[in-house]
Design a protein around this motif. Structure first.
Motif, PDB file in Angstrom:
ATOM      1  N   ILE A   1      39.832   1.143 -30.304  1.00 21.15           N
ATOM      2  CA  ILE A   1      38.535   0.522 -30.073  1.00 21.15           C
ATOM      3  C   ILE A   1      38.494  -0.876 -30.677  1.00 21.15           C
ATOM      4  O   ILE A   1      37.451  -1.358 -31.117  1.00 21.15           O
ATOM      5  N   GLY A   2      39.656  -1.528 -30.681  1.00 15.61           N
ATOM      6  CA  GLY A   2      39.718  -2.923 -31.095  1.00 15.61           C
ATOM      7  C   GLY A   2      39.187  -3.829 -30.001  1.00 15.61           C
ATOM      8  O   GLY A   2      38.505  -3.390 -29.067  1.00 15.61           O
TER       9      GLY A   2
ATOM     10  N   ASP B   1      39.995   6.477 -31.759  1.00 19.92           N
ATOM     11  CA  ASP B   1      40.592   5.585 -32.748  1.00 19.92           C
ATOM     12  C   ASP B   1      40.676   6.323 -34.070  1.00 19.92           C
ATOM     13  O   ASP B   1      39.757   7.058 -34.442  1.00 19.92           O
TER      14      ASP B   1
ATOM     15  N   ARG C   1      40.705   4.887 -36.886  1.00 22.03           N
ATOM     16  CA  ARG C   1      39.853   4.164 -37.843  1.00 22.03           C
ATOM     17  C   ARG C   1      38.385   4.523 -37.614  1.00 22.03           C
ATOM     18  O   ARG C   1      37.965   4.802 -36.493  1.00 22.03           O
ATOM     19  N   ASP C   2      37.598   4.464 -38.701  1.00 23.24           N
ATOM     20  CA  ASP C   2      36.178   4.804 -38.618  1.00 23.24           C
ATOM     21  C   ASP C   2      35.381   3.885 -39.539  1.00 23.24           C
ATOM     22  O   ASP C   2      34.548   4.328 -40.331  1.00 23.24           O
TER      23      ASP C   2
ATOM     24  N   GLN D   1      34.470  -0.471 -36.023  1.00 23.66           N
ATOM     25  CA  GLN D   1      34.681   0.558 -35.003  1.00 23.66           C
ATOM     26  C   GLN D   1      33.365   1.244 -34.623  1.00 23.66           C
ATOM     27  O   GLN D   1      33.089   1.497 -33.453  1.00 23.66           O
ATOM     28  N   ARG D   2      32.543   1.528 -35.634  1.00 23.64           N
ATOM     29  CA  ARG D   2      31.265   2.193 -35.347  1.00 23.64           C
ATOM     30  C   ARG D   2      30.339   1.297 -34.537  1.00 23.64           C
ATOM     31  O   ARG D   2      29.648   1.769 -33.622  1.00 23.64           O
TER      32      ARG D   2
ATOM     33  N   ARG E   1      31.154  -1.095 -32.403  1.00 20.23           N
ATOM     34  CA  ARG E   1      31.594  -1.101 -31.005  1.00 20.23           C
ATOM     35  C   ARG E   1      31.317   0.243 -30.343  1.00 20.23           C
ATOM     36  O   ARG E   1      30.960   0.315 -29.167  1.00 20.23           O
ATOM     37  N   GLY E   2      31.492   1.331 -31.110  1.00 21.25           N
ATOM     38  CA  GLY E   2      31.264   2.662 -30.567  1.00 21.25           C
ATOM     39  C   GLY E   2      29.830   2.874 -30.128  1.00 21.25           C
ATOM     40  O   GLY E   2      29.566   3.478 -29.073  1.00 21.25           O
TER      41      GLY E   2
ATOM     42  N   LEU F   1      36.048   8.949 -33.336  1.00 20.75           N
ATOM     43  CA  LEU F   1      36.618   8.131 -34.394  1.00 20.75           C
ATOM     44  C   LEU F   1      37.026   8.997 -35.582  1.00 20.75           C
ATOM     45  O   LEU F   1      36.417  10.043 -35.832  1.00 20.75           O
TER      46      LEU F   1
END
Length: 511
Positions: free
Chosen positions: A29-30, A51, A53-54, A58-59, A61-62, A74
């Protein structure tokens, strides 16, 4: 490529009825993963984004993608298995470029014969027919171990000097999907591609393509030197007008010989010497084209001068920047750019940060930031630009060795200041090939509250003499001590400016 291989499946697969209902896993989710998920959701695909990463980025974009209809997974373990999408197996996986084929989710997808594309492949498939003449905008693509970003941004400057609406995208920072799907279409796109991106690309057909150089890098990811070179060579596949190679690097010419191209595509060389037929090169101080002129057997077109390249290099005339300018010119000329626009593009070009950038001059010593030199090949090009150097080196070696680099440049080394996890490898090479060069090691655990680069710059200044260059060209990656090469370069520049401010009488700055 064996019949029925994952690569062949990826090259041949396409949604039968467009994208609505197609089940897609986006791995990562980069920046590129977000762009891919957004484009697919807009076209009606069912999307799950995963992803490991969390973090806050990332959140954030999520949340945006969830609002658009995606499922976001995530955290630790989310990329260990291939998730289902809307209750069934995915039709397609879009991977972030840095994920190797051995990554568990991708390996499972390959075993299940699920096509795996990178963002570059997706961008090629989604190109709208809104370019010149109602066709998709052509791509001018380039790759290489070193010099990619400088060359692709030089190319963009040349295209714009010709009056074209152009941009650079891909590995340069701007997601290729954003460039391809821009509401105000481009006439042409200059595309920088890494070996990772090329590994996951299958059907791209560039108007012209270039490989700048091939030196050992990312061998652990690709599984060896041949696989790494083969990934670079993919850029020539189905090239339409020109395959541009480096005369000084026989590997690049061999990759052209091995490429399957569209009939009529020409091999075009670039050289720092006098150009032969179908080459670009240098005659005295003039950049010459003997490839894209009608009477190339007996004449050449003048494209600019070494002074123009020096201007493009921010006042530094490094040999590798001349090569970069010639490669960019070859791609621009393949697109039909006139000679004057090559010259004007160089004159109007401004180099990207952390690429042989002069930070300042203190007591006759010039301090230069080339933090982007993250492997021995790049560091060699940087060192070759200066006569007497205090070399700041070290970091993560990524499997590289430094004997050839040190042996070739021992005579120009005044001293060395070493940092980072793998500095011992550099120190050992210096001991073997430059035993008389004084070496200082700076251990971050011993600097206390003082920023490590402050100590590095102070120690380098003690080794340097008037007329020397203190050169940050680490030949290593930065992630052991810094977020990336840019943060490393910024820290070096800040340390230099601090010394200029506190003890810079008689010095001057050039920032």
């Amino acid at each position: 490529m064996s019949e029925g291989s994952p690569e062949q499946i990826s090259a041949l697969w396409t949604p039968a009825n467009g994208w609505p209902g197609v089940r897609v896993v986006v791995a990562g989710i980069g920046v590129s993963g977000f762009a891919a998920a957004d484009a697919l959701l807009e076209r009606g695909a069912q999307v799950v984004v995963v992803d490991e990463r969390d973090g806050p980025g990332q959140r954030e974009r999520g949340i945006i993608l969830e609002t658009l209809g995606a499922t976001i997974l995530l955290g630790e373990g989310r990329t260990h298995v291939l998730p289902q999408v809307d209750g069934g197996p995915p039709d397609l996986v879009i991977t972030s470029p840095g994920w190797p084929p051995s990554q568990p989710l991708l390996a499972e997808a390959a075993r299940a014969r699920v096509p795996i594309w990178g963002e570059v492949e997706l961008a090629w498939r989604l190109r709208p027919a809104n370019g010149p003449g109602g066709r998709p905008a052509p791509w001018l693509t380039l790759t290489g171990t070193n010099g990619k970003t400088t060359t692709v941004t030089m190319l963009e400057s040349m295209l714009r000097a010709a009056g074209l609406r152009a941009t650079s995208a891909g590995n340069v920072g701007t997601p290729l999907l954003e460039a391809v799907l821009h509401p105000d279409p481009f006439d042409v796109i200059a595309v920088e591609l890494s070996s990772f991106q090329l590994h996951w690309s299958y059907s791209v057909q560039p108007q012209a393509a270039a490989v700048l150089n091939v030196a050992d890098d990312h061998l652990d990811w690709h599984g060896g030197r041949e696989a790494y070179a083969a990934a670079k060579g993919r850029i020539y596949h189905d090239a339409e007008i020109a395959c541009v190679y480096n005369v000084a690097d026989p590997v690049t010419e061999q990759l052209v010989r091995e490429a399957d191209v569209i009939e009529g595509c020409r091999a075009i060389g670039f050289t720092l010497g006098v150009p032969g037929l179908s080459m670009l090169g240098v005659v005295e101080n003039v950049l010459c084209d003997r490839a894209f002129v009608e009477e190339r057997a007996t004449s050449a077109a003048e494209l600019g001068t070494l002074e123009d390249v020096e201007t493009a290099g921010g006042g530094t005339l490094a040999p590798h920047n001349v090569a970069n300018a010639l490669a960019a010119a070859a791609l621009a000329r393949a697109h039909g750019v006139p000679a004057y626009a090559v010259r004007d593009g160089l004159r109007g070009y401004r180099p990207e940060p952390h690429r042989i950038a002069t930070v300042g001059i203190l007591r006759g010593v010039t301090y230069v930031d080339d933090s982007k030199a993250t492997n021995p090949h790049a560091a060699a090009a940087s060192l070759a630009a200066f006569d007497s150097v205090v070399w700041v080196a070290g970091g993560l070696a990524k499997g590289a060795r430094f004997d050839d680099l040190v042996a070739a440049n021992a005579a120009r080394l005044r001293g060395a200041v070493l940092i980072g996890t793998d500095r011992e490898l550099v120190r050992e090479a210096l001991g073997r090939h430059a035993p008389d060069v004084p070496v200082v090691e700076v251990d971050v655990t011993e600097t206390g509250d003082v920023p490590v680069m402050d100590v590095v710059v102070a120690r380098a200044g003690q080794l340097a003499r008037p007329g020397d260059t203190v050169l940050l060209a680490p030949a290593c990656a930065s992630m052991d001590m810094f977020t990336n090469y840019a943060e490393r370069g910024d820290a070096f520049a800040e340390a230099v400016r601090s010394r200029l401010g506190s003890g810079g009488s008689g010095g001057s700055t050039s920032v």
